[in-house]
Design an enzyme around this catalytic site. Sequence first.
Site, PDB file in Angstrom:
ATOM      1  CE  LYS A 185     -12.311  -0.972 -20.752  1.00 24.31           C
ATOM      2  NZ  LYS A 185     -11.509  -1.259 -21.807  1.00 24.31           N
TER       3      LYS A 185
ATOM      4  CG  HIS B 233     -11.181  -0.321 -16.699  1.00 23.71           C
ATOM      5  ND1 HIS B 233     -12.422  -1.181 -16.418  1.00 23.71           N
ATOM      6  CD2 HIS B 233     -10.538  -1.281 -17.634  1.00 23.71           C
ATOM      7  CE1 HIS B 233     -12.258  -2.358 -17.121  1.00 23.71           C
ATOM      8  NE2 HIS B 233     -11.431  -2.426 -17.717  1.00 23.71           N
TER       9      HIS B 233
END
Length: 213
Positions: free
Chosen positions: A103, A105
Amino acid sequence: MQTYQRDFIRFAIERGVLRFGQFTLKSGRVSPYFFNAGLFDSGLALAKLGRFYAAAVVNSGISFDVLFGPAYKGIPLAASTGVALAEHHDVDTPWCFNRKEAKDHGEGGTLVGAPLNGRVLIIDDVITAGTAIREVMQIIQAQGAQAAGVLIALDRQERGRGELSAIQEVERDFNIPVVSIVSLQQVLEYLADDAELKQHLPAVEAYRAEFGI
Ligand code: OMP
């Protein structure tokens, strides 16, 4: 066989997790039985499952710093083991899991939960040929952490790459114990003692003669 192990086999059969029939495995082997941990699919089933894993953790005597549940199936297993250790054994242990996709963010990365540091106890469902668990070892090594052991629900006691079982190969290659709530041997004992389930014995024994150790 200990009482919790017999109870676990009964529970897995009742929930349809342990089934008999014809199943093609990830390794390509065609097996007369299959263990689908995804079918512990209610809150109560997961709570009970966590208690069986926690009993096996305690019984194994393995010391560790953090529980790790490999994505995807290992995640609820590690979570419910952590809950059961806290509620039934008065042990509060850190736990974490990985994502399959990084991921970029928010908190970012592929690891979620407690830091993957120190001695790691891996919680997973089944080892057949050992492919999945070798991928997990790479994640742990990449973090500079140390595997303390592996706990699975069912040891299918099958050959890995050579004459040893896949589990014996993992134990040898990574120098760690691999423990299971139950093994195929115990499933066979359970079948032999049950008037109705006995019918499945010949097929499972024939499979074991071909792929087992
Ligand atoms: P290996 O990577 O060959 O060790 O296979 C382990 C994986 O196979 C497990 O994580 C499961 O996804 C799957 N599996 C089961 O869930 N239950 C079984 O009884 C057999 C397998 C399998 O395909 O071998």
